[in-house]
Design a protein around this motif. Structure first.
Motif, PDB file in Angstrom:
ATOM      1  N   MET A   1       0.854  -1.191   0.000  1.00 44.59           N
ATOM      2  CA  MET A   1       0.000   0.000   0.000  1.00 44.59           C
ATOM      3  C   MET A   1       0.892   1.244   0.000  1.00 44.59           C
ATOM      4  O   MET A   1       1.817   1.341   0.811  1.00 44.59           O
ATOM      5  CB  MET A   1      -0.915   0.015   1.228  1.00 44.59           C
ATOM      6  N   LEU A   2       0.598   2.192  -0.879  1.00 46.74           N
ATOM      7  CA  LEU A   2       1.363   3.425  -0.943  1.00 46.74           C
ATOM      8  C   LEU A   2       0.791   4.433   0.049  1.00 46.74           C
ATOM      9  O   LEU A   2      -0.405   4.730   0.034  1.00 46.74           O
ATOM     10  CB  LEU A   2       1.324   4.008  -2.355  1.00 46.74           C
ATOM     11  N   LEU A   3       1.633   4.955   0.917  1.00 45.48           N
ATOM     12  CA  LEU A   3       1.290   6.056   1.808  1.00 45.48           C
ATOM     13  C   LEU A   3       2.012   7.279   1.255  1.00 45.48           C
ATOM     14  O   LEU A   3       3.186   7.510   1.537  1.00 45.48           O
ATOM     15  CB  LEU A   3       1.722   5.748   3.245  1.00 45.48           C
ATOM     16  N   ALA A   4       1.301   8.047   0.439  1.00 43.00           N
ATOM     17  CA  ALA A   4       1.947   9.093  -0.354  1.00 43.00           C
ATOM     18  C   ALA A   4       2.437  10.263   0.487  1.00 43.00           C
ATOM     19  O   ALA A   4       3.379  10.948   0.089  1.00 43.00           O
ATOM     20  CB  ALA A   4       0.988   9.598  -1.433  1.00 43.00           C
ATOM     21  N   ASN A   5       1.805  10.497   1.627  1.00 39.12           N
ATOM     22  CA  ASN A   5       2.173  11.634   2.465  1.00 39.12           C
ATOM     23  C   ASN A   5       1.668  11.387   3.885  1.00 39.12           C
ATOM     24  O   ASN A   5       1.112  10.322   4.179  1.00 39.12           O
ATOM     25  CB  ASN A   5       1.580  12.932   1.894  1.00 39.12           C
ATOM     26  N   GLU A   6       1.847  12.376   4.762  1.00 43.69           N
ATOM     27  CA  GLU A   6       1.434  12.193   6.155  1.00 43.69           C
ATOM     28  C   GLU A   6      -0.075  12.069   6.274  1.00 43.69           C
ATOM     29  O   GLU A   6      -0.577  11.361   7.161  1.00 43.69           O
ATOM     30  CB  GLU A   6       1.945  13.345   7.017  1.00 43.69           C
ATOM     31  N   ALA A   7      -0.836  12.738   5.411  1.00 46.77           N
ATOM     32  CA  ALA A   7      -2.295  12.618   5.456  1.00 46.77           C
ATOM     33  C   ALA A   7      -2.718  11.177   5.169  1.00 46.77           C
ATOM     34  O   ALA A   7      -3.619  10.636   5.828  1.00 46.77           O
ATOM     35  CB  ALA A   7      -2.936  13.581   4.457  1.00 46.77           C
ATOM     36  N   ALA A   8      -2.063  10.552   4.191  1.00 51.93           N
ATOM     37  CA  ALA A   8      -2.365   9.154   3.881  1.00 51.93           C
ATOM     38  C   ALA A   8      -1.969   8.248   5.038  1.00 51.93           C
ATOM     39  O   ALA A   8      -2.660   7.260   5.339  1.00 51.93           O
ATOM     40  CB  ALA A   8      -1.644   8.735   2.605  1.00 51.93           C
ATOM     41  N   THR A   9      -0.873   8.582   5.709  1.00 50.64           N
ATOM     42  CA  THR A   9      -0.444   7.799   6.872  1.00 50.64           C
ATOM     43  C   THR A   9      -1.468   7.915   7.990  1.00 50.64           C
ATOM     44  O   THR A   9      -1.808   6.927   8.646  1.00 50.64           O
ATOM     45  CB  THR A   9       0.937   8.279   7.362  1.00 50.64           C
ATOM     46  N   ARG A  10      -1.986   9.130   8.221  1.00 51.88           N
ATOM     47  CA  ARG A  10      -3.009   9.321   9.273  1.00 51.88           C
ATOM     48  C   ARG A  10      -4.284   8.571   8.932  1.00 51.88           C
ATOM     49  O   ARG A  10      -4.925   7.981   9.817  1.00 51.88           O
ATOM     50  CB  ARG A  10      -3.291  10.815   9.463  1.00 51.88           C
ATOM     51  N   GLN A  11      -4.661   8.568   7.652  1.00 50.62           N
ATOM     52  CA  GLN A  11      -5.859   7.831   7.268  1.00 50.62           C
ATOM     53  C   GLN A  11      -5.671   6.334   7.482  1.00 50.62           C
ATOM     54  O   GLN A  11      -6.565   5.645   7.995  1.00 50.62           O
ATOM     55  CB  GLN A  11      -6.227   8.102   5.812  1.00 50.62           C
ATOM     56  N   PHE A  12      -4.503   5.821   7.104  1.00 46.73           N
ATOM     57  CA  PHE A  12      -4.241   4.408   7.325  1.00 46.73           C
ATOM     58  C   PHE A  12      -4.239   4.083   8.821  1.00 46.73           C
ATOM     59  O   PHE A  12      -4.776   3.054   9.244  1.00 46.73           O
ATOM     60  CB  PHE A  12      -2.901   4.007   6.711  1.00 46.73           C
ATOM     61  N   GLN A 128       7.866   8.231  -5.538  1.00 50.38           N
ATOM     62  CA  GLN A 128       6.468   8.638  -5.402  1.00 50.38           C
ATOM     63  C   GLN A 128       6.312   9.962  -4.657  1.00 50.38           C
ATOM     64  O   GLN A 128       5.201  10.423  -4.453  1.00 50.38           O
ATOM     65  CB  GLN A 128       5.692   7.549  -4.656  1.00 50.38           C
ATOM     66  N   GLY A 129       7.418  10.543  -4.219  1.00 48.75           N
ATOM     67  CA  GLY A 129       7.340  11.797  -3.471  1.00 48.75           C
ATOM     68  C   GLY A 129       8.282  11.763  -2.291  1.00 48.75           C
ATOM     69  O   GLY A 129       8.650  10.693  -1.790  1.00 48.75           O
ATOM     70  N   ILE A 130       8.627  12.955  -1.789  1.00 46.24           N
ATOM     71  CA  ILE A 130       9.641  13.040  -0.747  1.00 46.24           C
ATOM     72  C   ILE A 130       9.197  12.382   0.561  1.00 46.24           C
ATOM     73  O   ILE A 130      10.026  11.882   1.324  1.00 46.24           O
ATOM     74  CB  ILE A 130      10.021  14.522  -0.505  1.00 46.24           C
ATOM     75  N   ASN A 131       7.884  12.380   0.848  1.00 49.33           N
ATOM     76  CA  ASN A 131       7.381  11.790   2.095  1.00 49.33           C
ATOM     77  C   ASN A 131       6.664  10.464   1.865  1.00 49.33           C
ATOM     78  O   ASN A 131       5.994   9.970   2.763  1.00 49.33           O
ATOM     79  CB  ASN A 131       6.423  12.763   2.798  1.00 49.33           C
ATOM     80  N   ALA A 132       6.807   9.917   0.674  1.00 51.74           N
ATOM     81  CA  ALA A 132       6.058   8.693   0.351  1.00 51.74           C
ATOM     82  C   ALA A 132       6.703   7.471   0.999  1.00 51.74           C
ATOM     83  O   ALA A 132       7.927   7.363   1.113  1.00 51.74           O
ATOM     84  CB  ALA A 132       5.973   8.512  -1.155  1.00 51.74           C
ATOM     85  N   ARG A 133       5.849   6.543   1.427  1.00 54.38           N
ATOM     86  CA  ARG A 133       6.282   5.277   2.012  1.00 54.38           C
ATOM     87  C   ARG A 133       5.461   4.146   1.397  1.00 54.38           C
ATOM     88  O   ARG A 133       4.290   4.324   1.046  1.00 54.38           O
ATOM     89  CB  ARG A 133       6.060   5.254   3.530  1.00 54.38           C
ATOM     90  N   GLU A 134       6.072   3.005   1.280  1.00 55.20           N
ATOM     91  CA  GLU A 134       5.359   1.792   0.882  1.00 55.20           C
ATOM     92  C   GLU A 134       5.161   0.965   2.148  1.00 55.20           C
ATOM     93  O   GLU A 134       6.110   0.690   2.879  1.00 55.20           O
ATOM     94  CB  GLU A 134       6.166   1.003  -0.138  1.00 55.20           C
ATOM     95  N   ALA A 135       3.911   0.607   2.439  1.00 57.93           N
ATOM     96  CA  ALA A 135       3.603  -0.215   3.611  1.00 57.93           C
ATOM     97  C   ALA A 135       3.275  -1.625   3.149  1.00 57.93           C
ATOM     98  O   ALA A 135       2.407  -1.830   2.285  1.00 57.93           O
ATOM     99  CB  ALA A 135       2.419   0.373   4.382  1.00 57.93           C
ATOM    100  N   ARG A 136       3.993  -2.595   3.697  1.00 54.65           N
ATOM    101  CA  ARG A 136       3.769  -4.002   3.354  1.00 54.65           C
ATOM    102  C   ARG A 136       3.284  -4.727   4.604  1.00 54.65           C
ATOM    103  O   ARG A 136       3.797  -4.497   5.700  1.00 54.65           O
ATOM    104  CB  ARG A 136       5.076  -4.612   2.836  1.00 54.65           C
ATOM    105  N   PHE A 137       2.301  -5.631   4.427  1.00 49.92           N
ATOM    106  CA  PHE A 137       1.637  -6.237   5.567  1.00 49.92           C
ATOM    107  C   PHE A 137       1.734  -7.758   5.518  1.00 49.92           C
ATOM    108  O   PHE A 137       1.689  -8.367   4.448  1.00 49.92           O
ATOM    109  CB  PHE A 137       0.143  -5.890   5.593  1.00 49.92           C
ATOM    110  N   ILE A 138       1.805  -8.340   6.707  1.00 53.00           N
ATOM    111  CA  ILE A 138       1.612  -9.782   6.870  1.00 53.00           C
ATOM    112  C   ILE A 138       0.746  -9.967   8.110  1.00 53.00           C
ATOM    113  O   ILE A 138       1.114  -9.516   9.202  1.00 53.00           O
ATOM    114  CB  ILE A 138       2.942 -10.552   7.036  1.00 53.00           C
TER     115      ILE A 138
END
Length: 494
Positions: A1-12, A128-138
């Motif tokens: 899952m792409l967390l494009a910025n801090e707003a996306a991180t807060r939503q997740f 994907q951007g300076i604050n972007a993160r990829e979140a991987r889950f198990i």
């Protein structure tokens, strides 16, 4: 899952906050600067429902506990841990009991974590951007299907136009359903998350308890009854969006003002609730209702359902007191009820909402007449005797209804029924009211004991004295004389 910025991180983090439970473990892995602490902080704030909550990094303290309303949270940062033995010295086991455990750098534990846990790995995604993160889950254990459901729910909210809403946990009932309040500017709604119930073990004739007792296994009955109640002129929540296959519903938010206060039942509001029942019972109600999946037929409150419910007293409440009842005496108990259930089956049938009591009634002061009572729980509805729901309201399992008020409400109900049908027989109704009230109290004694012993929910035990008192109130009716003698001799007081 792409967390494009801090707003996306807060939503997740908000999505995750709605899915986690006490005793869960969420691990956060990733390199320095990958965003582990940012996600942990967002998760704690979402659980606290406080975006300003101070959530310091536990890098030096290692373990930071939070006493939050739903359950405690323990945030651990193990970057400086060299040996798993250090965790024991911190009192890890004590602070994490019945808490959500959020662990950064879980590799420091050397694989010591097991059971139900969600592993999240965060990886920088500079493309994907300076604050972007990829979140991987198990997901391990129960987290496998829970993770899939969390993702499906996000898709549902986005498609329903509520993707940007704040999600706030709502206290639910004793069922597996979960509720949230959705807030988006001036818009408000309620999300019902009701996964399809798997069948339990067979208990009789190859059928599980839920089938015999006619408990809803999906949300089709809820949708059917919501429409039926509104068609009858009552205030059930309108359905804005629904996915019946997944068990997701977005409902009109009727608010949170109830029919009781700190002193108990509010007489005016209970009067309005009685009027709701009198209206439902004033005319024949259809057993088959329309749904998006086609016609739905309400099951009958038949002898099998009535009987298996009272057996909960024998299976859970009496054994709780370490009292043994011979099989022959159990047979006598059931025989006493059999004749009474024959009367119940012969009585006129109407909608039995089954959970018509204070936790499921909302006071809508701006509306008029019977529409002042919002009804929110009816997925287990059946066709049965009118007396059941009246007893459910007037002998509320969670709040004491004084006997004087109960009689006043019964008188109001009878007056309303007589107005609609001059042939209404109050004496016959009072007999059924005592039978169904006693049946319900017998069942609930067993259910609340089961919630404690099987499900680890001891809070329901505080209601047992009230339920026992209601049972004795009903058993005073001559129709229940034989049952009363059996109960008085063999059923211990709570």
């Amino acid at each position: 899952m792409l967390l494009a910025n801090e707003a996306a991180t807060r939503q997740f983090a908000m999505d995750l906050a709605m899915a986690v439970q006490a005793n869960d473990v969420v691990t956060l892995a990733g390199d320095l600067g990958a965003g582990k602490s940012t996600l942990a902080r967002a998760l704690v704030r979402a659980l606290a429902e406080d975006d300003k909550l101070e959530v310091p990094s536990p890098s030096f303290a290692l373990v930071q506990p939070y006493d939050l309303p739903r359950f405690p949270v323990v945030h651990a940062d193990l970057y400086r841990v060299i040996s798993p033995d250090e965790i024991t010295e911190l009192g890890w086991d004590e602070v994490s009991e019945n808490a959500l455990l959020v662990v950064e750098w879980p590799d420091r534990l050397g694989g010591a974590l097991s059971g139900d846990r969600l592993e999240i790995e965060l990886v920088l995604a500079p493309g994907q951007g300076i604050n972007a993160r990829e979140a991987r889950f198990i997901g391990h254990g129960t987290w496998g299907p829970r993770l899939a459901r969390m993702v499906a729910l996000r898709v549902f909210l986005d498609n329903a136009g509520w993707g940007g809403s704040l999600r706030r946990h709502l206290q639910g009932d004793a069922s597996s359903r979960a509720y949230e309040r959705l807030l988006d500017g001036q818009r408000r709604a309620v999300l019902m998350n009701a996964p399809k119930k798997p069948d339990g073990p067979p208990v009789r004739n190859g059928l599980p308890y839920s089938r015999i007792a006619h408990l809803a296994e999906d949300m089709v009955p809820f949708v059917a009854m919501a429409e039926g109640l509104r068609d009858a002129g009552l205030s059930s929540p309108e359905i804005e969006a629904v996915d019946l296959d997944q068990g997701f519903l977005i409902l009109e938010d009727l608010g949170a003002e109830g029919v009781v206060d700190a002193n108990g039942p509010i007489a005016e509001r209970y009067m309005a609730a009685v009027d709701v029942l009198a209206l439902i019972h004033s005319r024949p109600r259809p057993a088959t209702l329309a749904t998006p999946k086609g016609p739905y037929t309400l099951p009958a409150y038949d002898r099998e359902a009535l009987t298996i419910e009272i057996e909960l007293l024998l299976d859970w409440y009496i054994p709780r007191a370490q009292t043994r009842i011979p099989a022959s005496e159990k047979h006598v108990f059931l025989q006493h009820w059999a004749a009474l259930f024959a009367e119940v089956e012969a009585a006129p049938k109407t909608w039995v909402l089954r959970d018509f009591h204070s936790p499921n009634l909302i006071w809508l002061s701006e509306r008029e007449g019977v529409e002042k009572i919002g009804v929110i729980d009816f997925q287990d509805a059946m066709m049965g005797p009118a007396a059941y729901d009246v007893a459910s309201l007037l002998q509320d399992a969670r709040v004491t209804v004084p006997e004087a008020l109960e009689l006043q409400l019964l008188s109001r109900y009878a007056t309303q029924r007589k107005k609609d049908d001059p042939s209404f027989d109050m004496a016959a109704f009072a007999r059924l009211y005592a039978i169904m009230g006693a049946q319900r109290a017998t069942k609930i004694l067993g259910i609340f004991a089961r919630l404690d012993q099987r499900d680890g929910k001891p809070a329901y035990l505080k209601h047992l004295p009230r339920i026992y008192a209601y049972l004795q109130r009903c058993l005073a009716h001559p129709a229940l004389a034989e049952v009363k003698r059996w109960v008085d001799a063999r059923v211990p007081k709570p």
